[in-house]
Design a protein around this motif. Structure first.
Motif, PDB file in Angstrom:
ATOM      1  N   ALA A  41       0.636  -1.050   0.278  1.00 39.45           N
ATOM      2  CA  ALA A  41      -0.227   0.199   0.123  1.00 39.45           C
ATOM      3  C   ALA A  41       0.809   1.393  -0.473  1.00 39.45           C
ATOM      4  O   ALA A  41       1.760   1.326   0.113  1.00 39.45           O
ATOM      5  N   PRO A  42       0.740   2.756  -0.565  1.00 39.57           N
ATOM      6  CA  PRO A  42       1.582   3.666  -0.257  1.00 39.57           C
ATOM      7  C   PRO A  42       1.108   4.426   0.638  1.00 39.57           C
ATOM      8  O   PRO A  42       2.527   5.411   1.004  1.00 39.57           O
ATOM      9  N   HIS A  43       0.659   4.044   1.654  1.00 42.63           N
ATOM     10  CA  HIS A  43       0.474   5.036   3.176  1.00 42.63           C
ATOM     11  C   HIS A  43       0.578   3.763   4.160  1.00 42.63           C
ATOM     12  O   HIS A  43      -0.240   3.390   3.535  1.00 42.63           O
ATOM     13  N   PRO A  44       1.368   4.533   4.797  1.00 43.33           N
ATOM     14  CA  PRO A  44       1.253   3.662   6.472  1.00 43.33           C
ATOM     15  C   PRO A  44       0.059   3.118   6.386  1.00 43.33           C
ATOM     16  O   PRO A  44      -1.085   3.925   6.721  1.00 43.33           O
ATOM     17  N   TYR A  45       0.105   1.688   7.429  1.00 40.77           N
ATOM     18  CA  TYR A  45      -1.199   1.652   7.755  1.00 40.77           C
ATOM     19  C   TYR A  45      -1.854   2.744   8.778  1.00 40.77           C
ATOM     20  O   TYR A  45      -1.195   2.603   9.914  1.00 40.77           O
ATOM     21  N   TYR A  46      -3.548   2.973   9.098  1.00 42.73           N
ATOM     22  CA  TYR A  46      -3.646   3.442  10.172  1.00 42.73           C
ATOM     23  C   TYR A  46      -5.097   3.257   9.953  1.00 42.73           C
ATOM     24  O   TYR A  46      -5.740   3.215   9.032  1.00 42.73           O
TER      25      TYR A  46
END
Length: 186
Positions: A41-46
């Motif tokens: 995924a392009p962003h860290p997991y939030y």
């Protein structure tokens, strides 16, 4: 799967793309190529409400790893990823074997469903296919196939092995199994 602390994933959700070669569904004859890659995924997991809906969505979807124009944002190949998993203390060979077993189980279920539906064994024996299997792993190393796609993008596979498609064709249509290229799973 989310492994925190590795350079490859950086706290991002990912799945693994394996290329599966099916030579027959009855009897089941299939292999997985050694070329694989993570889809990150392009962003860290939030998981909190303090981030934008778009960032939250992009932290969930591993297929959103292409930038505008089709270039890959996170282009990690299998060998580098496997080494990073080992460096993080993950028993990579066991985890990879669990992925292969999950793929084989999925293919067995698929073949059984076609037999139960009355598909003639002669047709099942002539099935040939080239699939991308997307697999997620749990913290304990177990694996689940989340989907299989016919005729997947293999750009990263070719980067790992320039004669990738030639080897696939020899395996699928000439029955030439090259253990340096693929592992038989069924």
């Amino acid at each position: 799967m989310l492994f925190r602390g590795t350079r490859a994933t950086g706290g991002r959700k990912f799945d693994l793309r394996f290329i599966v070669l099916v030579r027959s569904l009855s009897p089941l004859r299939a292999s997985v190529t050694h070329a694989f890659w993570p889809r990150i995924a392009p962003h860290p997991y939030y998981a909190d409400d303090g981030v934008s809906p778009q960032t939250q969505r992009e932290s969930q979807l591993t297929v959103w790893n292409y930038a505008a124009g089709g270039s890959m944002m996170l282009n990690v190949l299998g060998p580098a990823f496997a080494q990073e998993m080992r460096d993080a203390g993950i028993e990579w060979d066991a985890a990879k074997n669990n992925c292969h077993k999950a793929i084989a189980e999925t293919l067995r279920a698929f073949a059984a469903r076609h037999r139960a539906a009355g598909t003639p064994a002669m047709l099942l024996s002539r099935c040939r296919g080239f699939y991308g299997a997307d697999v997620m792993m749990s913290e304990d190393g177990s694996a689940t196939v989340i989907e299989m796609n016919f005729s997947p993008d293999c750009t990263r596979a070719v980067k790992q092995n320039p004669v990738f498609f030639e080897k696939c064709a020899l395996s699928l249509f000439a029955g030439e199994i090259d253990e340096s290229f693929e592992i038989v799973i069924a």
